[in-house]
Each structure stands twice: as C-alpha cells, then as structure tokens.
Scaffold this motif. Structure first.
Motif, PDB file in Angstrom:
ATOM      1  N   THR A 105     -38.113 -62.714  -1.190  1.00  0.00           N
ATOM      2  CA  THR A 105     -39.254 -62.535  -2.083  1.00  0.00           C
ATOM      3  C   THR A 105     -38.799 -61.923  -3.417  1.00  0.00           C
ATOM      4  OG1 THR A 105     -41.620 -61.928  -2.196  1.00  0.00           O
ATOM      5  CG2 THR A 105     -39.862 -60.418  -1.034  1.00  0.00           C
ATOM      6  N   PRO A 106     -39.817 -62.792  -4.294  1.00  0.00           N
ATOM      7  CA  PRO A 106     -39.646 -62.074  -5.713  1.00  0.00           C
ATOM      8  C   PRO A 106     -40.343 -60.766  -6.159  1.00  0.00           C
ATOM      9  CG  PRO A 106     -41.058 -63.915  -5.877  1.00  0.00           C
ATOM     10  CD  PRO A 106     -40.575 -63.821  -4.203  1.00  0.00           C
ATOM     11  N   ASP A 107     -41.222 -60.302  -4.968  1.00  0.00           N
ATOM     12  CA  ASP A 107     -42.056 -59.071  -5.114  1.00  0.00           C
ATOM     13  C   ASP A 107     -42.392 -58.762  -3.607  1.00  0.00           C
ATOM     14  OD1 ASP A 107     -43.962 -57.087  -5.183  1.00  0.00           O
ATOM     15  OD2 ASP A 107     -44.870 -58.090  -7.270  1.00  0.00           O
ATOM     16  N   ARG A 108     -41.400 -57.555  -3.314  1.00  0.00           N
ATOM     17  CA  ARG A 108     -41.447 -57.257  -1.905  1.00  0.00           C
ATOM     18  C   ARG A 108     -42.764 -56.638  -1.499  1.00  0.00           C
ATOM     19  NH1 ARG A 108     -39.988 -52.186   0.080  1.00  0.00           N
ATOM     20  NH2 ARG A 108     -39.152 -51.730  -2.133  1.00  0.00           N
ATOM     21  N   GLU A 109     -43.250 -55.654  -2.428  1.00  0.00           N
ATOM     22  CA  GLU A 109     -44.660 -55.227  -2.279  1.00  0.00           C
ATOM     23  C   GLU A 109     -45.452 -56.069  -2.133  1.00  0.00           C
ATOM     24  OE1 GLU A 109     -45.333 -52.091  -1.528  1.00  0.00           O
ATOM     25  OE2 GLU A 109     -43.382 -51.363  -1.518  1.00  0.00           O
ATOM     26  N   ARG A 130     -27.186 -51.664  -3.893  1.00  0.00           N
ATOM     27  CA  ARG A 130     -28.235 -51.567  -2.671  1.00  0.00           C
ATOM     28  C   ARG A 130     -29.555 -52.132  -2.928  1.00  0.00           C
ATOM     29  NH1 ARG A 130     -25.746 -47.357  -0.240  1.00  0.00           N
ATOM     30  NH2 ARG A 130     -27.692 -46.724   0.918  1.00  0.00           N
ATOM     31  N   THR A 131     -29.907 -52.747  -1.622  1.00  0.00           N
ATOM     32  CA  THR A 131     -31.175 -53.486  -1.640  1.00  0.00           C
ATOM     33  C   THR A 131     -32.049 -52.766  -0.711  1.00  0.00           C
ATOM     34  OG1 THR A 131     -29.853 -55.726  -2.002  1.00  0.00           O
ATOM     35  CG2 THR A 131     -32.194 -55.740  -0.696  1.00  0.00           C
ATOM     36  N   THR A 132     -33.350 -52.804  -1.095  1.00  0.00           N
ATOM     37  CA  THR A 132     -34.472 -52.150  -0.520  1.00  0.00           C
ATOM     38  C   THR A 132     -34.794 -53.174   0.785  1.00  0.00           C
ATOM     39  OG1 THR A 132     -34.746 -50.527  -1.656  1.00  0.00           O
ATOM     40  CG2 THR A 132     -36.622 -50.768  -0.167  1.00  0.00           C
ATOM     41  N   ILE A 133     -35.182 -53.182   1.989  1.00  0.00           N
ATOM     42  CA  ILE A 133     -35.870 -54.050   2.875  1.00  0.00           C
ATOM     43  C   ILE A 133     -36.811 -53.208   3.699  1.00  0.00           C
ATOM     44  CG2 ILE A 133     -33.710 -55.149   3.184  1.00  0.00           C
ATOM     45  CD1 ILE A 133     -33.310 -53.829   5.891  1.00  0.00           C
ATOM     46  N   THR A 134     -37.940 -53.953   4.008  1.00  0.00           N
ATOM     47  CA  THR A 134     -38.878 -53.400   4.885  1.00  0.00           C
ATOM     48  C   THR A 134     -39.470 -54.090   5.966  1.00  0.00           C
ATOM     49  OG1 THR A 134     -39.807 -52.342   2.675  1.00  0.00           O
ATOM     50  CG2 THR A 134     -41.423 -52.430   4.479  1.00  0.00           C
ATOM     51  N   MET A 135     -39.613 -53.412   7.085  1.00  0.00           N
ATOM     52  CA  MET A 135     -40.268 -54.167   8.452  1.00  0.00           C
ATOM     53  C   MET A 135     -41.607 -54.512   8.432  1.00  0.00           C
ATOM     54  SD  MET A 135     -37.328 -55.001   9.733  1.00  0.00           S
ATOM     55  CE  MET A 135     -38.282 -55.689  10.994  1.00  0.00           C
ATOM     56  N   VAL A 136     -42.156 -55.675   8.837  1.00  0.00           N
ATOM     57  CA  VAL A 136     -43.261 -56.022   9.114  1.00  0.00           C
ATOM     58  C   VAL A 136     -43.429 -56.030  10.657  1.00  0.00           C
ATOM     59  CG1 VAL A 136     -44.903 -57.855   8.932  1.00  0.00           C
ATOM     60  CG2 VAL A 136     -43.857 -57.035   6.885  1.00  0.00           C
ATOM     61  N   GLN A 137     -44.439 -55.193  11.319  1.00  0.00           N
ATOM     62  CA  GLN A 137     -44.628 -55.260  12.404  1.00  0.00           C
ATOM     63  C   GLN A 137     -45.836 -55.462  13.064  1.00  0.00           C
ATOM     64  OE1 GLN A 137     -40.682 -52.203  13.124  1.00  0.00           O
ATOM     65  NE2 GLN A 137     -42.540 -51.521  13.931  1.00  0.00           N
ATOM     66  N   LYS A 138     -46.023 -55.520  14.279  1.00  0.00           N
ATOM     67  CA  LYS A 138     -47.458 -55.386  14.985  1.00  0.00           C
ATOM     68  C   LYS A 138     -47.142 -54.200  15.879  1.00  0.00           C
ATOM     69  CE  LYS A 138     -51.679 -56.194  15.709  1.00  0.00           C
ATOM     70  NZ  LYS A 138     -52.820 -55.780  14.462  1.00  0.00           N
ATOM     71  N   VAL A 165     -40.968 -59.558  10.777  1.00  0.00           N
ATOM     72  CA  VAL A 165     -40.417 -59.849   9.593  1.00  0.00           C
ATOM     73  C   VAL A 165     -39.699 -58.941   9.028  1.00  0.00           C
ATOM     74  CG1 VAL A 165     -40.872 -60.968   7.122  1.00  0.00           C
ATOM     75  CG2 VAL A 165     -42.069 -61.898   9.193  1.00  0.00           C
ATOM     76  N   GLU A 166     -38.502 -59.118   8.228  1.00  0.00           N
ATOM     77  CA  GLU A 166     -37.737 -58.078   7.404  1.00  0.00           C
ATOM     78  C   GLU A 166     -37.872 -58.735   6.231  1.00  0.00           C
ATOM     79  OE1 GLU A 166     -33.548 -57.288   8.075  1.00  0.00           O
ATOM     80  OE2 GLU A 166     -33.553 -57.657   6.067  1.00  0.00           O
ATOM     81  N   VAL A 167     -38.726 -57.962   5.264  1.00  0.00           N
ATOM     82  CA  VAL A 167     -38.614 -58.521   3.673  1.00  0.00           C
ATOM     83  C   VAL A 167     -37.869 -57.725   3.030  1.00  0.00           C
ATOM     84  CG1 VAL A 167     -40.617 -58.568   1.917  1.00  0.00           C
ATOM     85  CG2 VAL A 167     -41.278 -58.644   4.207  1.00  0.00           C
ATOM     86  N   ASP A 168     -37.050 -58.746   2.020  1.00  0.00           N
ATOM     87  CA  ASP A 168     -36.037 -58.247   1.306  1.00  0.00           C
ATOM     88  C   ASP A 168     -36.175 -58.297  -0.191  1.00  0.00           C
ATOM     89  OD1 ASP A 168     -34.733 -57.914   3.675  1.00  0.00           O
ATOM     90  OD2 ASP A 168     -33.047 -59.608   3.362  1.00  0.00           O
ATOM     91  N   ASP A 169     -35.929 -57.369  -0.904  1.00  0.00           N
ATOM     92  CA  ASP A 169     -35.708 -57.372  -2.307  1.00  0.00           C
ATOM     93  C   ASP A 169     -34.775 -58.425  -2.803  1.00  0.00           C
ATOM     94  OD1 ASP A 169     -37.919 -56.045  -3.418  1.00  0.00           O
ATOM     95  OD2 ASP A 169     -36.903 -53.907  -3.389  1.00  0.00           O
ATOM     96  N   TYR A 170     -34.834 -59.128  -3.528  1.00  0.00           N
ATOM     97  CA  TYR A 170     -33.708 -60.017  -4.076  1.00  0.00           C
ATOM     98  C   TYR A 170     -33.587 -59.808  -5.676  1.00  0.00           C
ATOM     99  CZ  TYR A 170     -32.118 -62.876  -0.335  1.00  0.00           C
ATOM    100  OH  TYR A 170     -31.444 -63.332   0.877  1.00  0.00           O
ATOM    101  N   PRO A 171     -32.315 -60.045  -6.140  1.00  0.00           N
ATOM    102  CA  PRO A 171     -31.932 -59.763  -7.506  1.00  0.00           C
ATOM    103  C   PRO A 171     -32.819 -60.787  -8.416  1.00  0.00           C
ATOM    104  CG  PRO A 171     -30.032 -60.056  -5.936  1.00  0.00           C
ATOM    105  CD  PRO A 171     -31.128 -60.395  -5.007  1.00  0.00           C
TER     106      PRO A 171
END
Length: 301
Positions: free
Chosen positions: A172-176, A212-220, A226-232
């Motif tokens: 994604t272009p914007d992880r948040e 280094r890349t920041t990734i965040t998990m989306v869960q229930k 879904v793993e949401v990744d920051d992209y360059p």
C-alpha cells in the motif's frame, strides 16, 4: 457453508495466469491441491469484480486436501511483459500453511515455480519458517511451516502437505490509511507491528540488505488475516487492463457476518451465488484503500 468460516476468515485467493493448463500442473500436480471446479468465467461474476473483460476466461478452482473452506482460483489472463512481483500496490502475496517447508525446494524441481526465497527463519519472528516462490503468472506464494502461535495471534498448523491461505500480504502507498480502512470498513482489528529487514522488498527494489520495512497485522481477535506492508516510494500502481483482473495475486475472498453492516461501496449489488466457494450466500466485491480487490461472502445471513 463450512463452520470453518468466521468473520474475516480468508476463503480464497484469485491468481491471474497466462497458461491455465500449465498452472494446474503446478498447483495440482506439484502443490497437491485438488481440483473442484473448472470452466469459463461467468460474465455476471466478472462484472461483479469490476473486471468485465475477464468474462469467458478459462478458470479452475482448487482446494487443499485438508478440506479447509479456502480455495485458490486460477484464471487465465494475459501477462504484461514488464510485470514484476512485489513492486506495485495491491495483493503482493498469499501465505499458505504447509508441512515440511525444508523439503519443498526438492518437491518444486521441474515445476513452473521459481524459488525466490529458500526456507529461512525470520529475524525476531520464530513463529514460522517461510519460503517464497513465484508462479507462471509471477504471483508470489509463501509456503510457511508454522512452529507456534505468536503472542497476539493463532497460527494454523497444516493438516495436509499444502493447506489453506492464512495471511494475504498487501502492498500500500499508506500503511496507516489502509489499516484504518480495514478497521472502519470491514470491522477488523489492527494488531501487532514489526520492523524488519524484508528481503523480498529489498531485493525487488534493489535496496540494501539492512533497509527495514514496517509491517502491521490486521486480525479479527487472534485470527490473522492481512499483513499490511509499507512500500518504498518507487512502488507503482499495478499495471494491466483496468477492466480485467490484475496480474499476479489478483483478489482475495473474505467471509463476513453481515454485508449490510459494513462501511463499503459495492462494485455491484449483492448477489446469491452457488458452488463450492459461495454455498448460495450473498456475495459482493469492493476495493480497498490501495485499490485491491476484496470479494466478500456473507456467512451470517
């Protein structure tokens, strides 16, 4: 509809491939997924995905031998000559839970899969051992052998040599902004973030091994989705005909309790659909913040 499905559970992934018969040799003969349906894509279904030009395309539906209600759909589609995985926004990879990950390099010999990341434990993440491959449509597949649950999530151990998709990776272009979309639109939970040297991204963009890349998990709850990744900044919009399925990892299917309770815009009105995947349930497709296609099956109605 299987009791396996709960709100947010991944019920499938769609892959665009330039040669369906060759892809079936890979996914059926090599990965060991069983074929449950074949045919040509219905025009109404293609339109509901926002992909009317994909109507009539040959497709096949595959399911793991475990019987999990999670299906891989291979749809024949042109492959743009310059399409490269892990460089554009949208679905970047599907993670399958497997057995004996260190035996997979030998099993994949002679197939259409290219190993881009051999089995290797990840820095600070002892919970599973992944390897990464690309297929004939340059789709990215992670084959992950689960070792243990994480502190924040329950990870599924495979009940067949190759089992179901348990995480989909989003570029994604914007992880948040993407995280907020999943929370607001689909009523999912934002979970743990990790910052790590992500070799797939570093290699795809020619970055140094220490980038280094920041990734965040989306869960229930404790269910990872879904793993949401920051992209360059060099990442681009996924190329291809906008009226056809995207190349590579094209779309995921999620189970949801109630379509009418979601804060989303449907590409087409909800329609009841039959077959192994849908089970005569209402189905719609939406686009996420990064433009990714997400098909939703209503399981509570």
């Amino acid at each position: 509809m299987s009791a396996y499905l709960t709100h947010g559970r991944i019920a499938g992934g769609v892959i665009s491939t330039p040669d369906l018969n060759a892809a079936l040799r890979d996914y059926h003969d090599c990965l060991g997924l069983r074929i449950v349906e074949q045919g040509r894509l219905d025009a109404d279904l293609a339109a509901s995905w926002g992909c009317p030009k994909s109507a009539g395309a040959p497709f096949a539906v595959l399911q793991p031998e475990s019987g999990a209600h999670c299906f891989l759909r291979l749809v024949e589609a042109p492959l743009p000559a310059d399409f490269k995985p892990t460089r554009s926004y949208g679905w970047a990879a599907y993670e399958l839970t497997v057995q004996d990950v260190f035996g997979w390099p030998q099993r994949l010999q002679g197939s259409g899969f290219d190993i881009v990341g051999p089995p290797k434990a990840l820095e600070g993440m002892p919970y599973f051992v992944p390897m990464q491959v690309t297929g004939r449509g340059r789709e990215m597949i992670y084959l992950n052998e689960v070792a243990e649950d994480t502190p924040a999530s329950d990870l599924p151990k495979a009940r067949s040599l190759t089992d179901h998709i348990f995480i989909a990776i989003l570029a994604t272009p914007d992880r948040e902004a993407s995280l907020q979309w999943f929370e607001r639109a689909l009523k999912l939970d934002i979970s743990t973030s990790y910052t790590l040297a992500y070799s797939m991204i570093n290699n795809a963009f020619g970055l140094g091994s220490d980038y280094r890349t920041t990734i965040t998990m989306v869960q229930k709850g404790r269910l990872p989705i879904v793993e949401v990744d920051d992209y360059p900044a060099e990442a681009t919009v996924r190329q291809g005909d906008p009226d056809m399925l995207p190349p590579g990892n094209a779309m995921i299917t999620l189970a949801v309790d109630d379509l009418d309770a979601l804060d989303v815009t449907f590409i087409a009105p909800p329609t009841r659909r039959g077959g192994a995947i849908y089970g005569d349930r209402r189905v719609v497709t939406v686009r996420g913040f990064a433009g990714e296609l997400i098909e939703l099956i209503e399981i509570g109605g």
